[in-house]
Design a protein around this motif. Structure first.
Motif, PDB file in Angstrom:
ATOM      1  N   VAL A 106     -17.730 -11.766 -12.565  1.00 34.84           N
ATOM      2  CA  VAL A 106     -19.089 -12.029 -12.596  1.00 34.84           C
ATOM      3  C   VAL A 106     -19.450 -13.116 -12.007  1.00 34.84           C
ATOM      4  O   VAL A 106     -20.341 -13.231 -11.112  1.00 34.84           O
ATOM      5  N   LEU A 107     -18.881 -14.393 -12.410  1.00 33.71           N
ATOM      6  CA  LEU A 107     -19.173 -15.643 -12.169  1.00 33.71           C
ATOM      7  C   LEU A 107     -18.499 -16.292 -10.413  1.00 33.71           C
ATOM      8  O   LEU A 107     -19.204 -16.889  -9.994  1.00 33.71           O
ATOM      9  N   ALA A 108     -17.292 -15.712 -10.610  1.00 31.44           N
ATOM     10  CA  ALA A 108     -16.544 -16.337  -9.410  1.00 31.44           C
ATOM     11  C   ALA A 108     -16.334 -15.154  -8.348  1.00 31.44           C
ATOM     12  O   ALA A 108     -15.891 -15.670  -7.282  1.00 31.44           O
ATOM     13  N   GLY A 109     -16.634 -13.874  -8.656  1.00 30.80           N
ATOM     14  CA  GLY A 109     -16.383 -12.819  -7.586  1.00 30.80           C
ATOM     15  C   GLY A 109     -14.932 -12.488  -7.251  1.00 30.80           C
ATOM     16  O   GLY A 109     -14.647 -12.026  -6.268  1.00 30.80           O
ATOM     17  N   ILE A 110     -14.213 -12.713  -8.532  1.00 27.46           N
ATOM     18  CA  ILE A 110     -12.530 -12.655  -8.031  1.00 27.46           C
ATOM     19  C   ILE A 110     -12.361 -11.500  -9.129  1.00 27.46           C
ATOM     20  O   ILE A 110     -12.091 -11.791 -10.491  1.00 27.46           O
ATOM     21  N   PRO A 111     -11.868 -10.271  -8.570  1.00 25.67           N
ATOM     22  CA  PRO A 111     -11.550  -9.281  -9.621  1.00 25.67           C
ATOM     23  C   PRO A 111     -10.129  -9.432 -10.066  1.00 25.67           C
ATOM     24  O   PRO A 111      -9.147 -10.307  -9.526  1.00 25.67           O
ATOM     25  N   SER A 112      -9.864  -8.624 -11.275  1.00 23.35           N
ATOM     26  CA  SER A 112      -8.462  -8.752 -11.631  1.00 23.35           C
ATOM     27  C   SER A 112      -7.649  -7.636 -11.218  1.00 23.35           C
ATOM     28  O   SER A 112      -8.093  -6.348 -11.457  1.00 23.35           O
ATOM     29  N   LEU A 113      -6.434  -7.796 -10.695  1.00 22.90           N
ATOM     30  CA  LEU A 113      -5.714  -6.580 -10.337  1.00 22.90           C
ATOM     31  C   LEU A 113      -4.480  -6.310 -11.515  1.00 22.90           C
ATOM     32  O   LEU A 113      -5.042  -6.313 -12.628  1.00 22.90           O
ATOM     33  N   LYS A 114      -3.326  -5.905 -10.889  1.00 22.37           N
ATOM     34  CA  LYS A 114      -2.156  -5.621 -12.191  1.00 22.37           C
ATOM     35  C   LYS A 114      -2.342  -6.810 -12.897  1.00 22.37           C
ATOM     36  O   LYS A 114      -2.255  -6.670 -14.296  1.00 22.37           O
ATOM     37  N   TYR A 118     -14.252   8.117  -0.816  1.00 24.04           N
ATOM     38  CA  TYR A 118     -12.894   8.601  -1.454  1.00 24.04           C
ATOM     39  C   TYR A 118     -12.671   7.288  -2.331  1.00 24.04           C
ATOM     40  O   TYR A 118     -12.916   6.105  -2.081  1.00 24.04           O
ATOM     41  N   ILE A 119     -11.588   7.545  -3.299  1.00 24.85           N
ATOM     42  CA  ILE A 119     -11.078   6.639  -4.190  1.00 24.85           C
ATOM     43  C   ILE A 119      -9.549   6.464  -3.654  1.00 24.85           C
ATOM     44  O   ILE A 119      -8.845   7.595  -3.726  1.00 24.85           O
ATOM     45  N   TYR A 120      -8.931   5.300  -3.593  1.00 25.40           N
ATOM     46  CA  TYR A 120      -7.564   5.143  -3.172  1.00 25.40           C
ATOM     47  C   TYR A 120      -6.685   4.168  -4.341  1.00 25.40           C
ATOM     48  O   TYR A 120      -7.259   3.424  -4.940  1.00 25.40           O
ATOM     49  N   LEU A 121      -5.840   4.935  -4.498  1.00 26.27           N
ATOM     50  CA  LEU A 121      -4.695   4.101  -5.582  1.00 26.27           C
ATOM     51  C   LEU A 121      -3.635   3.432  -4.672  1.00 26.27           C
ATOM     52  O   LEU A 121      -3.057   4.101  -3.906  1.00 26.27           O
ATOM     53  N   PHE A 122      -3.537   2.093  -4.885  1.00 24.71           N
ATOM     54  CA  PHE A 122      -2.538   1.405  -4.286  1.00 24.71           C
ATOM     55  C   PHE A 122      -1.461   0.598  -5.214  1.00 24.71           C
ATOM     56  O   PHE A 122      -1.844   0.023  -5.954  1.00 24.71           O
ATOM     57  N   ASN A 123      -0.137   0.718  -4.773  1.00 20.90           N
ATOM     58  CA  ASN A 123       0.578   0.016  -5.794  1.00 20.90           C
ATOM     59  C   ASN A 123       1.293  -1.234  -5.422  1.00 20.90           C
ATOM     60  O   ASN A 123       2.277  -1.728  -6.041  1.00 20.90           O
ATOM     61  N   GLY A 124       0.483  -1.889  -4.333  1.00 19.77           N
ATOM     62  CA  GLY A 124       0.972  -3.225  -3.848  1.00 19.77           C
ATOM     63  C   GLY A 124       1.900  -3.291  -2.640  1.00 19.77           C
ATOM     64  O   GLY A 124       1.894  -3.948  -2.094  1.00 19.77           O
ATOM     65  N   LYS A 125       2.080  -1.803  -2.213  1.00 24.17           N
ATOM     66  CA  LYS A 125       2.931  -1.520  -1.106  1.00 24.17           C
ATOM     67  C   LYS A 125       2.475  -0.567  -0.232  1.00 24.17           C
ATOM     68  O   LYS A 125       2.234  -0.650   1.056  1.00 24.17           O
ATOM     69  N   GLU A 126       1.852   0.568  -0.889  1.00 21.58           N
ATOM     70  CA  GLU A 126       1.333   1.778  -0.280  1.00 21.58           C
ATOM     71  C   GLU A 126       0.204   2.599  -1.034  1.00 21.58           C
ATOM     72  O   GLU A 126       0.154   2.063  -2.358  1.00 21.58           O
ATOM     73  N   VAL A 127      -0.462   3.219  -0.453  1.00 22.34           N
ATOM     74  CA  VAL A 127      -1.408   4.003  -1.000  1.00 22.34           C
ATOM     75  C   VAL A 127      -0.862   5.287  -1.726  1.00 22.34           C
ATOM     76  O   VAL A 127      -0.045   5.876  -0.784  1.00 22.34           O
ATOM     77  N   THR A 128      -0.630   5.538  -2.805  1.00 20.82           N
ATOM     78  CA  THR A 128      -0.221   6.533  -3.477  1.00 20.82           C
ATOM     79  C   THR A 128      -1.059   7.704  -3.977  1.00 20.82           C
ATOM     80  O   THR A 128      -0.667   8.812  -4.350  1.00 20.82           O
ATOM     81  N   GLY A 129      -2.278   7.481  -3.794  1.00 22.14           N
ATOM     82  CA  GLY A 129      -3.347   8.559  -4.122  1.00 22.14           C
ATOM     83  C   GLY A 129      -4.540   8.446  -3.605  1.00 22.14           C
ATOM     84  O   GLY A 129      -5.174   7.312  -3.127  1.00 22.14           O
ATOM     85  N   ILE A 130      -5.168   9.341  -3.095  1.00 27.17           N
ATOM     86  CA  ILE A 130      -6.584   9.337  -2.459  1.00 27.17           C
ATOM     87  C   ILE A 130      -7.386  10.791  -3.242  1.00 27.17           C
ATOM     88  O   ILE A 130      -6.893  11.535  -3.186  1.00 27.17           O
ATOM     89  N   TYR A 131      -8.634  10.236  -3.689  1.00 25.75           N
ATOM     90  CA  TYR A 131      -9.174  11.060  -4.230  1.00 25.75           C
ATOM     91  C   TYR A 131     -10.665  11.145  -3.977  1.00 25.75           C
ATOM     92  O   TYR A 131     -11.290  10.265  -3.475  1.00 25.75           O
ATOM     93  N   ASN A 132     -11.314  12.260  -4.024  1.00 28.79           N
ATOM     94  CA  ASN A 132     -12.672  12.338  -3.564  1.00 28.79           C
ATOM     95  C   ASN A 132     -13.611  11.667  -4.492  1.00 28.79           C
ATOM     96  O   ASN A 132     -13.245  11.401  -5.653  1.00 28.79           O
TER      97      ASN A 132
END
Length: 641
Positions: free
Chosen positions: A331-339, A584-598
């Motif tokens: 919210v304050l710094a615009g920095i999301p959290s990943l894994k 679309y929604i994309y799932l990414f494991n840090g190396k490659e996209v592993t899922g694509i969803y509507n």
């Protein structure tokens, strides 16, 4: 009395105290070698930093000496014999010698990294073939570091040997074993508390960001910390690595993290008040569920719903993290959290552009309010990194009669304190309040028992209480002179318990409300945003509304700009990064996209990854990788300012 192991316990305590003593010497030497990089204005200021460093030293020393402590206390009868103590001697100095050397390595390493040693250094080193040469050259260039290490280790050994344990054999084994077991149990309890940082239920184990609770300048956190702590706390938690998937040109053309929202005529400057509401998920509010078509939907936020009719609301908004501290950085710094959360990463202690720094740059008074014990959730430390000029917590509130007994001051009285404190400030000001009451164990004050809907979830009643606290806040604030020229923002830090199947869906587990309100019509904060939005959009939106006519760094976008900007909504389920881009929604494991969803498949049920990909999907895969690459590069190379 041979069964009572006083001399062994005394010797153990003495040896642990020695470690604290030498860690403080290392801290002083670390500052001495880097005093041009870490300004300390007085002896008293240094002593204050060193004092607060004891908590971090405790964690480090107990990590390193856990086995030594265990073997010193276990009842094996022979543990007063000379051979056994010779073994303990070598165990003690091998483990402590290696860890102590890490602090000395930081005397030199800090000059290059501007940060304490973490496991991130190991990730860098493994890609360097000349690391041995670099080390030897550093030693040659800084011989006094080695000299000091040798002198201090020699002194440590000398002092260690000053207290010896005389050989003795217990005559009565039963009391000997009973006393030993009780002592060992108590010691284990103390060690666990020491490693965590304290025994409080409301405080998570201390982390790197907590060092910033005790400093006036963020860089001073490096004095509070020690290298052993920072290294151990980041072991097996650092997924921050530079990656190279696309060209920088592609990133510049498609990610555009540097933004400018020129706006003229913002005078006088608006006050900004941000409410980050604990666990205040979208599911609990009627105003944000008008179009969800959930059968028999029940709202628990009557005031919030009424305010929404006079506000600009994002009804398709998402959190960028899973925990409270993630919400603060998003919210304050615009920095999301990943894994891994940025705030608990090795890179959190750096200069960060945020709505706080923007406000400071524009001459605002900036404050953070949180009714929990000061430092809870890591907010005080991260708030200092962001640059808040004032912090108001349970300590400043100074009335434990309003303490909920678990997390902090009840929302209603703390919100009143918030309003009255703001009334004493000179405009313009930017203030953020993080609420506490809608938190497990989900209680409300005794005097309000039965006042709010209980619903099928435990959280429903305290959500109603927090909503009531907001109503009371507005009753007080609207009478104050600063109210009419204030922009209010309301957003949840993350979601919580779920009652409706719609919110059990993977992506909807991140569904939150975002609301902008101002009694001043000139800001045009009315209507509904139906496109996907997220917490990291709040910072650029406010910078736009405030008339900050300089570039900002943001992966979000202004929700009130006339510019046409594509969205990339980002969060993580702690296993994969999740991107919502276009359709679309994309799932990414840090190396490659592993899922694509509507985009409509919020439950992530139909993976389209193996289907024929259209051009938008192909572009979305590249955008996911490009965003991730830009995020990692900016975080690791400390370009968040």
């Amino acid at each position: 009395m041979k069964e009572i192991r006083f001399q062994e316990i005394f010797a153990l305590l003495y040896r642990i105290v020695l470690a604290f003593f030498f860690y403080q010497i290392a801290r002083l030497l670390f500052w001495f070698f880097n005093k041009n990089l870490i300004p300390v204005d007085s002896i008293s200021e240094y002593l204050n930093l060193a004092y607060h460093g004891i908590a971090f030293d405790t964690t480090a020393i107990l990590y390193v000496n856990s086995l030594f402590i265990l073997l010193s206390l276990i009842p094996v009868i022979i543990n007063t014999q000379k051979a056994y103590h010779k073994f303990l001697f070598y165990l003690y100095f091998i483990t402590n010698g290696i860890s102590y050397g890490m602090n000395f390595g930081d005397f030199v390493y800090f000059k290059f990294s501007q940060a304490r040693l973490t496991t991130a250094a190991m990730n860098v080193a493994q890609h360097e073939s000349n690391i041995g040469k670099v080390f030897l050259l550093s030693v040659a260039e800084h011989p006094f570091v080695i000299v000091w290490f040798v002198i201090l280790m020699a002194l440590w050994i000398f002092l260690y040997k000053k207290v010896k344990v005389s050989p003795r054999k217990p005559l009565k084994l039963v009391p000997y074993f009973i006393f030993s077991v009780l002592t060992l149990c108590l010691t284990v309890l103390l060690v666990v508390g020491g490693i965590r940082g304290d025994f409080k239920h409301s405080t998570r184990p201390i982390n790197l960001v907590d060092a910033n609770r005790h400093v006036t300048k963020p860089v001073q956190a490096n004095i509070v910390l020690n290298s052993v702590f920072s290294f151990f706390r980041t072991m097996n938690t650092n997924n921050f690595q530079e990656v190279h998937f696309v060209t920088e040109k592609f990133i510049d053309e498609n990610i555009a993290a540097d933004k400018l929202y020129p706006r003229e005529g913002v005078d006088p400057k608006p006050n900004v008040v941000i409410f980050i509401l604990e666990s205040f998920g979208k599911e609990y509010s009627g105003a944000f569920n008008k179009n969800t078509k959930i059968k028999d939907f029940v709202s628990y936020t009557p005031f919030f719903d009424s305010l929404a009719t006079q506000s600009l609301i994002a009804t398709n908004a998402f959190a960028n993290g899973r925990q409270s501290i993630h919400g603060m950085s998003s919210v304050l710094a615009g920095i999301p959290s990943l894994k891994d959360a940025f705030t608990s990463s090795p890179y959190s202690n750096q200069k960060i552009q945020s709505i706080v720094s923007v406000s400071n740059d524009m001459g605002y008074d900036t404050s953070f309010f949180h009714g929990a014990p000061n430092g809870s959730m890591g907010f005080l430390g991260f708030g200092n990194i962001l640059g808040f000029k004032h912090y108001y917590g349970k300590t400043e509130y100074n009335n434990d009669a309003d303490f909920d007994g678990m997390w902090g001051i009840w929302d209603e009285p703390f919100f009143q304190y918030f309003a009255k404190t703001l009334d004493k400030k000179k405009s313009p000001f930017m203030a953020t309040l993080f609420s506490v009451s809608s938190h497990h164990p989900f209680k409300v004050p005794e005097k309000y028992q039965g006042k709010f809907k209980k619903g099928p979830l435990e959280i429903h009643e305290p959500i109603g209480y927090t909503d009531f606290a907001l109503k009371q806040f507005f009753k007080t604030a609207e009478k104050m002179p600063w109210f009419n020229n204030t922009i209010f923002v309301f957003v949840a830090d993350h979601t919580n318990q779920v009652a409706y199947p719609e919110y059990e869906k993977s992506m909807n587990r991140f569904s939150i409300p975002i609301l902008f309100y101002s009694p001043n019509p000139k800001y045009h904060l009315k209507g509904e945003i139906t496109e996907p939005a997220q917490q990291i959009d709040i910072y650029p939106t406010l910078a736009d509304l405030m008339g900050y006519n300089k570039k900002i760094r943001s992966w979000g976008r202004s929700l009130v700009s006339n510019k046409s900007e594509d969205y990339i909504v980002v969060n993580s389920d702690s296993i994969n990064e999740q991107f919502m881009i276009g359709n679309y929604i994309y799932l990414f494991n840090g190396k490659e996209v592993t899922g694509i969803y509507n985009i409509s498949d919020k439950g992530l049920e139909q993976n389209l990854i193996n289907k024929v990909k259209n051009p938008e999907m192909e572009k979305g895969i590249l955008l996911s990788k490009a965003w991730y690459q830009d995020y990692m590069n900016r975080v690791i190379t400390r370009k968040l300012n």
